[in-house]
Design an enzyme around this catalytic site. Structure first.
Site, short mmCIF file in Angstrom:
data_model
loop_
_atom_site.label_atom_id
_atom_site.label_comp_id
_atom_site.label_asym_id
_atom_site.label_seq_id
_atom_site.Cartn_x
_atom_site.Cartn_y
_atom_site.Cartn_z
N CYS A 96 -0.52 4.05 1.93
CA CYS A 96 -0.55 3.91 3.17
C CYS A 96 1.00 4.17 3.95
O CYS A 96 1.17 4.84 4.98
CB CYS A 96 -0.90 2.40 3.73
SG CYS A 96 -2.48 1.84 3.18
N ASP A 97 2.00 3.66 3.13
CA ASP A 97 3.12 3.65 3.81
C ASP A 97 4.25 4.60 3.09
O ASP A 97 5.26 4.89 3.59
CB ASP A 97 3.74 2.23 3.71
CG ASP A 97 2.87 1.34 4.65
OD1 ASP A 97 2.28 1.75 5.40
OD2 ASP A 97 2.97 -0.03 4.24
N CYS B 265 0.90 -1.08 -0.04
CA CYS B 265 -0.03 -0.05 -0.18
C CYS B 265 0.68 1.37 -0.12
O CYS B 265 1.48 1.76 1.05
CB CYS B 265 -1.08 0.23 1.30
SG CYS B 265 -2.16 1.27 1.13
#
Length: 367
Positions: free
Chosen positions: A188-189, A185
Site C-alpha cells: 500500500c505505502d 502494508c
C-alpha cells in the site's frame, strides 16, 4: 462523531421475478434457530450489513439493487480503523480494475460508499458491539447502547464484512511515527516519496514478509528483514528469492525495540533475541508483516471460527459459498479470507454474500 439519522422500521416489499444468473438455491440447515416476536417500536430490517470495506459495500450495492433495502453499520473507528476499512490508510491503488491511472484508498472507498447510497443503502456511522444470533430475527446492538433488549436492532439476515486488522508490535515511538515512517502494508505505502531510495525495514519471517520485502526493493536503497528466529517460515521459493536478492539483508534473531526520529522515522533500535544486545539502524521506514487479526470478537461462541479467529464459511449445495454455520448469516471479505486479502477479492466475495443472502431470503418466503 457524525451519525446518520435512524432508518424507519423495515416494511416488507413484494419483489418481482428477477432474471438472475442462477436459480434460487436451497439452503443447508446447519443449525436450528427459533423465532422471536419483536418488541414494539424496535427497528427491524430485512438485511443488515456489518462492516464497510470493499466486501461490505459490494454486498450492499447488490442487495440494494435487489430491492432488499439493506442497512449498513460502517463502524466508528472499529478496531482502530476508520469506516471503509484498511484501504482508508492506503495512499495509492494501482491494481483495482477500471482505474488505469490508479487512485487512493480513500477515493476508492468514498466512491463505493456513494454507490451504496445511490441504490438506497442506509448507512450508520456506528459500530455493532453485541449480537445475538441464536434466534431469528437476529439481534444487534450499537456500541454505547448494548445492554437493553429494547435497544436491539432486528435483522432477518446479516452479512458480516468486518475485515481483519494488521498486527502491530506497539514498540516505543510507534504511535509517534505511525504513517510517518511506520506502516503495516508495504504494497500500500511502499511507493510513497518518504520511502523512495531510502533504507527500509520489514519485520516478519513468513511468506507475507518475504513478498513485502521483495516488493520494497523496487523503491528502497536497501531492505533489512528482521527475523526473530534463525530461520524463515516462508516457503523455500520465497525464502531463496529473499535471501539472494542483492538489496536485501536478513538480520536473524532480531526484533524492533524503539523508533526514533523527528517528524519522520530516522532510526530503529533493534535487539538480538539471544544476546539481548541492542544496535541502531539508520532507516526511514518500518513495515510490519506479522499477520492479521480478524475482527470477529463480537461473534465468538456464536459463529464457527478457525484457530486464528477467521469466520469459517462452508459450501452450499456442494459449491463454494459465504454461508456460515448459522442460516441467514453470511460472511465475506477479509474476515473469512486469510489467503488473498485483496480489495478485488473482498469485493468479489461481497457479491457472493449478497447473492447468497438474496436467494436464502427468497427461499424463506416460500416456506
Amino acid at each position: 462523531m457524525f451519525l446518520f439519522s435512524h432508518c424507519p422500521p423495515f416494511k416488507k416489499t413484494e419483489h418481482p421475478e428477477k432474471n438472475s444468473a442462477a436459480d434460487t438455491a436451497t439452503p443447508n440447515k446447519s443449525s436450528t434457530i427459533s423465532t422471536m416476536a419483536p418488541i414494539p417500536g424496535q427497528e427491524h430490517y430485512k438485511v443488515v450489513v456489518v462492516g464497510s470495506g470493499p466486501a461490505g459495500h459490494t454486498a450492499a450495492i447488490y442487495l440494494a439493487r435487489a430491492n432488499l433495502e439493506p442497512v449498513m453499520f460502517e463502524g466508528f473507528m472499529a478496531a482502530g480503523v476508520a469506516a471503509g476499512g484498511q484501504l482508508t490508510t492506503t495512499t495509492e491503488i494501482e491494481n483495482f480494475p477500471g482505474f488505469p491511472d490508479g487512485l487512493s484508498g480513500p477515493e476508492l472507498m468514498d466512491g463505493m460508499r456513494k454507490q451504496s447510497e445511490r441504490f438506497g443503502t442506509k448507512i450508520f456511522t456506528e459500530t455493532i458491539s453485541r449480537v445475538d444470533l441464536s434466534q431469528r430475527p437476529f439481534k444487534l446492538w450499537r456500541e454505547g447502547a448494548d445492554t437493553e433488549d429494547k435497544d436491539a436492532i432486528l435483522a432477518d439476515a446479516v452479512v458480516i464484512a468486518t475485515g481483519a486488522t494488521a498486527k502491530r508490535l506497539h514498540i516505543a515511538g510507534e504511535e509517534t511515527f505511525w504513517q510517518a515512517g511506520i506502516s503495516a502494508c508495504a504494497v500500500c505505502d511502499g511507493a510513497i516519496p518518504i520511502f523512495r531510495n531510502k533504507p527500509l525495514v520489514v519485520v516478519g519471517g513468513g511468506d507475507s514478509a518475504s513478498e513485502e520485502a521483495t516488493f520494497l526493493t523496487k523503491y528502497a536503497s536497501k531492505v533489512y528483514v528482521l527475523v526473530r528466529r534463525d530461520a524463515l517460515r516462508a516457503s523455500k521459493v520465497m525464502a531463496d528469492r529473499l535471501i539472494n536478492h542483492p538489496k536485501v539483508e536478513v538480520l536473524w534473531n532480531k526484533i524492533p525495540i524503539e523508533a526514533k526520529g523527528d517528524k519522520l522515522l530516522k532510526q530503529l533500535v533493534i535487539e538480538d533475541t539471544k544476546t539481548k544486545e541492542r544496535t541502531t539502524l539508520d532507516v526511514n521506514g518500518l513495515f510490519y508483516a506479522i499477520g492479521h487479526t480478524p475482527n470477529t470478537s463480537v461473534f465468538k461462541s456464536q459463529l464457527d471460527l478457525d484457530d486464528v479467529g477467521y469466520i469459517k464459511v462452508r459450501p452450499n449445495n456442494g459449491v463454494p459459498s459465504t454461508y456460515t454455520n448459522i442460516e441467514g448469516v453470511f460472511a465475506c471479505g477479509d474476515v473469512q479470507d486469510k489467503t488473498y486479502r485483496q480489495a478485488i477479492t473482498a469485493a468479489g466475495s461481497g457479491c457472493m454474500a449478497a447473492l447468497d443472502c438474496e436467494r436464502w431470503l427468497e427461499s424463506q418466503e416460500h416456506h
